[in-house]
Enzyme design. Structure first.
Site, PDB file in Angstrom:
ATOM      1  N   HIS A 188       0.811  -1.225   0.000  1.00 25.09           N
ATOM      2  CA  HIS A 188       0.000   0.000   0.000  1.00 25.09           C
ATOM      3  C   HIS A 188       0.842   1.272   0.000  1.00 25.09           C
ATOM      4  O   HIS A 188       0.292   2.368  -0.182  1.00 25.09           O
ATOM      5  CB  HIS A 188      -0.938   0.025   1.213  1.00 25.09           C
ATOM      6  CG  HIS A 188      -2.027  -1.003   1.165  1.00 25.09           C
ATOM      7  ND1 HIS A 188      -2.876  -1.141   0.091  1.00 25.09           N
ATOM      8  CD2 HIS A 188      -2.386  -1.959   2.068  1.00 25.09           C
ATOM      9  CE1 HIS A 188      -3.719  -2.128   0.329  1.00 25.09           C
ATOM     10  NE2 HIS A 188      -3.438  -2.649   1.516  1.00 25.09           N
TER      11      HIS A 188
ATOM     12  N   ASP B 293      -4.889 -12.819   3.051  1.00 24.93           N
ATOM     13  CA  ASP B 293      -6.135 -12.363   3.643  1.00 24.93           C
ATOM     14  C   ASP B 293      -7.347 -12.597   2.756  1.00 24.93           C
ATOM     15  O   ASP B 293      -8.461 -12.205   3.119  1.00 24.93           O
ATOM     16  CB  ASP B 293      -6.049 -10.887   4.053  1.00 24.93           C
ATOM     17  CG  ASP B 293      -5.301 -10.024   3.063  1.00 24.93           C
ATOM     18  OD1 ASP B 293      -4.915 -10.517   1.984  1.00 24.93           O
ATOM     19  OD2 ASP B 293      -5.085  -8.829   3.368  1.00 24.93           O
TER      20      ASP B 293
END
Length: 308
Positions: free
Chosen positions: A125, A245
């Site tokens: 990110h 995830d």
């Protein structure tokens, strides 16, 4: 296959607030899983501290210095609501970069076929000038640039199967045809980027997945978008932004993958690495916040890396 694992105790000292999903226990769960008998032949090495100059391959110096200045002498400091610094965060982040770059050295030396780096903090990110989403510096992007500068790699592919879109990696390579970025991710979901229409200069391939989908949609996204892009690009190196995830147990998303899906995807990328890049493949840990789902998925991933 000769597979190496890099990790380091410093990664446990990057601390976050109570209840934060990106926590040291993630690495403890991975370490327990990889201590099992099937991993006895795994080549294990302590991650080296990175060269700070390699951060500048991706991030401008004023940004890097701003992160350094925000590291607290004690307690915690928040960059934003999700992204936290503790006294050892700088050293942990630098050692995560050191491991990623050492992994590139290993696979280009020819002595190691592939590497899994179990490091914190994660990186995908982190944009050129913004730390966010638990990430300080973009480990995958730095490793890609390092491969280009140190080994003359002409084409580096980054494949990101974290359930959250790697907005940082996309931002960094948006106008760079020498790096292919492919991402499967849930949409809509944080950070809100990753539509199919976001294509850079033809080097960005996004394959968003709808909430409550699972194996069939994930594998179809790989078959229809990611793998053809890799075949056309013929990379000299494949880097995986390996978030786990998208596992059905994970609390931060709604994609229902199992360990078998990560095993399958790993095998598909290994096939391309064998075909195009002399097996050179580097996998860097990103997300994965249910400890059991993370441990099981990493075990399946590393087992496939070891078996070929």
């Amino acid at each position: 296959m000769v597979t190496r694992l890099y990790t380091h105790p410093i990664y446990l000292e990057h601390l976050t607030s109570a209840g934060h999903p990106e926590r040291p226990d993630r690495l403890r769960a991975i370490q327990r899983a990889l201590d099992d008998e099937p991993f006895e032949t795994l080549d294990r090495a302590e991650a080296p501290e990175g060269d700070e100059q390699t951060i500048l391959f991706v991030h401008p110096e004023p940004f890097v210095e701003s992160i350094r200045r925000q590291v607290p002498e004690e307690g915690l400091a928040q960059i934003d609501g999700d992204t936290i610094l503790s006294p050892k965060s700088w050293q942990a982040a630098l050692t995560a970069i050191g491991a990623a770059n050492a992994a590139v050295d290993d696979v280009f030396s020819g002595k190691i076929d592939n590497v899994f780096v179990a490091a914190r903090p994660p990186g995908h990110h982190a944009e050129k000038t913004t730390a966010m989403g638990f990430c300080l510096f973009n480990n995958s992007a730095i490793a890609a640039r390092y491969a280009q500068r140190r080994y003359g790699a002409e084409r580096v592919a980054i494949v990101d199967w974290d359930v959250h879109h790697g907005n940082g990696t996309q931002d960094i390579f948006w106008e760079d045809p020498s790096v292919l970025y492919c991402s499967t991710h849930q949409m809509p979901l944080f950070p809100g980027t990753g539509a199919k229409s976001e294509a850079g200069v033809g080097n960005i391939v996004n394959a968003p997945l709808s909430p409550d989908t699972g194996s069939d949609d994930f594998r179809e996204a790989f078959r229809s978008r990611v793998l053809p892009a890799l075949d056309n690009f013929a990379p000299d190196l494949i880097i995986i932004s390996a978030g786990f995830d998208a596992h059905h147990r994970d609390p931060l998303a709604e994609i229902n993958l199992t360990e078998a899906d990560f095993d399958w995807a790993t095998g598909q990328l290994m096939d391309r690495a064998a075909r195009f890049s002399s097996n050179r493949l580097v996998s860097l840990l990103e997300g994965g916040y249910d400890l059991h789902g993370l441990a099981f998925s990493v075990a399946a991933h590393v087992k496939r890396l070891m078996k070929g």
